[in-house]
Design a protein around this motif. Structure first.
Motif, PDB file in Angstrom:
ATOM      1  N   ASN A 194       0.821  -1.219   0.000  1.00 39.01           N
ATOM      2  CA  ASN A 194       0.000   0.000   0.000  1.00 39.01           C
ATOM      3  C   ASN A 194       0.849   1.261   0.000  1.00 39.01           C
ATOM      4  O   ASN A 194       0.413   2.317   0.446  1.00 39.01           O
ATOM      5  N   ARG A 195       2.070   1.146  -0.519  1.00 33.57           N
ATOM      6  CA  ARG A 195       2.964   2.298  -0.553  1.00 33.57           C
ATOM      7  C   ARG A 195       4.074   2.051  -1.567  1.00 33.57           C
ATOM      8  O   ARG A 195       4.187   0.963  -2.132  1.00 33.57           O
ATOM      9  N   PHE A 196       4.899   3.054  -1.761  1.00 38.99           N
ATOM     10  CA  PHE A 196       6.036   2.938  -2.671  1.00 38.99           C
ATOM     11  C   PHE A 196       7.325   3.152  -1.890  1.00 38.99           C
ATOM     12  O   PHE A 196       7.388   3.988  -0.989  1.00 38.99           O
ATOM     13  N   LYS A 197       8.324   2.385  -2.241  1.00 48.05           N
ATOM     14  CA  LYS A 197       9.647   2.556  -1.660  1.00 48.05           C
ATOM     15  C   LYS A 197      10.516   3.289  -2.672  1.00 48.05           C
ATOM     16  O   LYS A 197      10.700   2.830  -3.803  1.00 48.05           O
ATOM     17  N   ILE A 198      11.054   4.431  -2.275  1.00 52.08           N
ATOM     18  CA  ILE A 198      11.843   5.284  -3.156  1.00 52.08           C
ATOM     19  C   ILE A 198      13.294   5.212  -2.710  1.00 52.08           C
ATOM     20  O   ILE A 198      13.609   5.522  -1.556  1.00 52.08           O
ATOM     21  N   ILE A 199      14.165   4.795  -3.607  1.00 55.48           N
ATOM     22  CA  ILE A 199      15.578   4.616  -3.266  1.00 55.48           C
ATOM     23  C   ILE A 199      16.422   5.630  -4.046  1.00 55.48           C
ATOM     24  O   ILE A 199      16.278   5.772  -5.262  1.00 55.48           O
ATOM     25  N   THR A 200      17.282   6.336  -3.345  1.00 57.07           N
ATOM     26  CA  THR A 200      18.155   7.320  -3.978  1.00 57.07           C
ATOM     27  C   THR A 200      19.439   6.648  -4.453  1.00 57.07           C
ATOM     28  O   THR A 200      19.736   5.509  -4.094  1.00 57.07           O
ATOM     29  N   THR A 201      20.211   7.382  -5.252  1.00 62.80           N
ATOM     30  CA  THR A 201      21.470   6.829  -5.771  1.00 62.80           C
ATOM     31  C   THR A 201      22.509   6.639  -4.673  1.00 62.80           C
ATOM     32  O   THR A 201      23.496   5.922  -4.858  1.00 62.80           O
ATOM     33  N   THR A 202      22.291   7.272  -3.523  1.00 66.86           N
ATOM     34  CA  THR A 202      23.205   7.087  -2.396  1.00 66.86           C
ATOM     35  C   THR A 202      22.733   6.002  -1.444  1.00 66.86           C
ATOM     36  O   THR A 202      23.370   5.760  -0.418  1.00 66.86           O
ATOM     37  N   GLY A 203      21.613   5.338  -1.788  1.00 65.89           N
ATOM     38  CA  GLY A 203      21.149   4.204  -0.998  1.00 65.89           C
ATOM     39  C   GLY A 203      20.101   4.524   0.058  1.00 65.89           C
ATOM     40  O   GLY A 203      19.588   3.609   0.725  1.00 65.89           O
ATOM     41  N   GLU A 204      19.752   5.801   0.221  1.00 67.43           N
ATOM     42  CA  GLU A 204      18.709   6.150   1.191  1.00 67.43           C
ATOM     43  C   GLU A 204      17.346   5.734   0.667  1.00 67.43           C
ATOM     44  O   GLU A 204      17.113   5.731  -0.549  1.00 67.43           O
ATOM     45  N   SER A 205      16.445   5.401   1.558  1.00 63.72           N
ATOM     46  CA  SER A 205      15.107   4.979   1.142  1.00 63.72           C
ATOM     47  C   SER A 205      14.036   5.787   1.856  1.00 63.72           C
ATOM     48  O   SER A 205      14.200   6.191   3.010  1.00 63.72           O
ATOM     49  N   TYR A 206      12.945   6.027   1.124  1.00 66.17           N
ATOM     50  CA  TYR A 206      11.802   6.773   1.641  1.00 66.17           C
ATOM     51  C   TYR A 206      10.530   6.041   1.211  1.00 66.17           C
ATOM     52  O   TYR A 206      10.548   5.273   0.246  1.00 66.17           O
ATOM     53  N   PHE A 207       9.439   6.324   1.919  1.00 65.51           N
ATOM     54  CA  PHE A 207       8.183   5.661   1.601  1.00 65.51           C
ATOM     55  C   PHE A 207       7.083   6.694   1.376  1.00 65.51           C
ATOM     56  O   PHE A 207       7.042   7.734   2.041  1.00 65.51           O
ATOM     57  N   ALA A 208       6.216   6.418   0.411  1.00 70.55           N
ATOM     58  CA  ALA A 208       5.127   7.348   0.092  1.00 70.55           C
ATOM     59  C   ALA A 208       3.912   6.572  -0.396  1.00 70.55           C
ATOM     60  O   ALA A 208       4.041   5.483  -0.975  1.00 70.55           O
ATOM     61  N   LYS A 209       2.729   7.163  -0.184  1.00 67.76           N
ATOM     62  CA  LYS A 209       1.484   6.541  -0.651  1.00 67.76           C
ATOM     63  C   LYS A 209       1.314   6.720  -2.153  1.00 67.76           C
ATOM     64  O   LYS A 209       0.770   5.854  -2.827  1.00 67.76           O
ATOM     65  N   ARG A 210       1.773   7.871  -2.655  1.00 66.99           N
ATOM     66  CA  ARG A 210       1.649   8.173  -4.089  1.00 66.99           C
ATOM     67  C   ARG A 210       2.937   8.797  -4.581  1.00 66.99           C
ATOM     68  O   ARG A 210       3.669   9.437  -3.814  1.00 66.99           O
ATOM     69  N   VAL A 211       3.197   8.629  -5.864  1.00 66.86           N
ATOM     70  CA  VAL A 211       4.410   9.163  -6.470  1.00 66.86           C
ATOM     71  C   VAL A 211       4.044   9.984  -7.690  1.00 66.86           C
ATOM     72  O   VAL A 211       3.232   9.557  -8.521  1.00 66.86           O
TER      73      VAL A 211
END
Length: 325
Positions: free
Chosen positions: A108-125
């Motif tokens: 029920n969410r999206f995992k967003i990964i940056t080029t430096t390896g950090e991750s974030y979560f969001a309901k919509r992108v």
């Protein structure tokens, strides 16, 4: 668990700014914006000449603004000021100098990964990256020794140079016109007639051609380029050979398909990113701005995309609340 943002916006151009501002106005609390550049509106900053006129109705297409950003005809500088003011009025978590490598769909969410390896979560992108971050390049090879003078903007033009401008759109016309007083300019477009550019830009260019201030080469393509004693030796398809200090390639941008595929974006039967009238690509994933394939360069349309997206998000929230009630 990390906090889950309501909306994550990839790109801080006009479409991304509009999406974030409209979201705040309509009560969305947790908004996260990513931008790989140092500031917002990187395309405008990099590819627009100083004092360049910026029209609301781009290429003569009248656009009725739907949202809350009062965009009008102006210049590069006034447009940047407008977006700066719009962002300052809103409380938005913006992460500059941050590039996205992948977005994956969870339950029920999206995992967003940056080029430096950090991750974030969001309901919509919302993906609002535009196309000019990946400009088109010629098919032939550019000599390694000359690559620093094969450019996509005129920012490195120092004056007193023989400059070849290649392209047939607004950027090509504007670049040639803007630098012609300080440089010897040749304008090359492979087609017989310039049709893609704004009539005002075409008129400015042709006036310079008539006054013999710009050399025009239409209906001629470039076969190859060589290094001749530190200059570009350009071989044209009609047998002509030209020599230049610098080449400006204004060939537009391309859709970064591989990146979009890694971000849960779906494509239609013509291999173009799918969107409906609400700018929805697939569940929870929206596209905004030039990446949608609409009139390239229309800031007004990009602003409307942001409004469309937030209206759809809000309608879905109301539907969920009604269902749970």
């Amino acid at each position: 668990m990390k906090s889950v943002y309501d909306i994550a916006i990839i790109g801080a151009g006009p479409a991304g700014i509009a999406t974030s501002c409209e979201a705040v106005i309509f009560g969305v609390k947790n908004i996260l914006m990513f931008e790989k550049g140092e500031n917002h509106s990187q395309t405008i900053r990099k590819y627009f000449n100083d004092n360049k006129p910026v029209d609301k109705d781009w290429k003569g297409i009248e656009v009725e603004l739907k949202g809350h950003i009062d965009f009008k005809d102006g210049t590069k500088e006034s447009t940047l000021d407008l977006f700066e003011e719009s962002l300052e009025k809103r409380v938005i978590d913006a992460k500059f100098k941050t590039e996205i490598s992948q977005i994956s769909r969870l339950k029920n969410r999206f995992k967003i990964i940056t080029t430096t390896g950090e991750s974030y979560f969001a309901k919509r992108v919302v993906i609002a990256i535009g196309k000019m971050g990946k400009p088109n390049k010629p098919d032939y090879k550019i000599p390694v020794t000359l690559k620093n003078r094969a450019n996509h903007t005129i920012s490195d033009c120092k004056g007193n140079e023989d400059v070849l401008v290649v392209g047939g759109g607004d950027s090509a016309c504007e670049y040639a016109y803007f630098i012609h007083q300080d440089n010897k300019v040749t304008f090359n477009y492979r087609r017989e007639k310039i049709t893609k550019a704004n009539p005002k830009n075409i008129k400015n260019l042709m006036n310079c051609v008539e006054d013999k201030e710009i050399d025009l080469k239409l209906g001629i393509d470039i076969k190859k380029v060589e290094d001749e004693k530190g200059k570009f030796k350009v071989f044209y398809t009609n047998g002509e050979i030209g020599r230049y200090d610098r080449i400006i390639y204004a060939l537009g941008g391309v859709t970064p398909k591989e990146f979009l595929k890694s971000c849960c974006v779906e494509f239609d039967e013509k291999s173009k990113p799918y969107i409906n009238h609400k700018n929805l690509n697939t569940q929870g994933v929206y596209l905004a701005g030039d990446i949608c394939g609409s009139i390239g360069g229309s800031i007004a349309l990009a602003l409307n995309h942001g409004y469309n997206i937030i209206m759809d998000c809000m309608s879905q929230e109301f539907a969920l609340e009604a269902k749970s009630a």
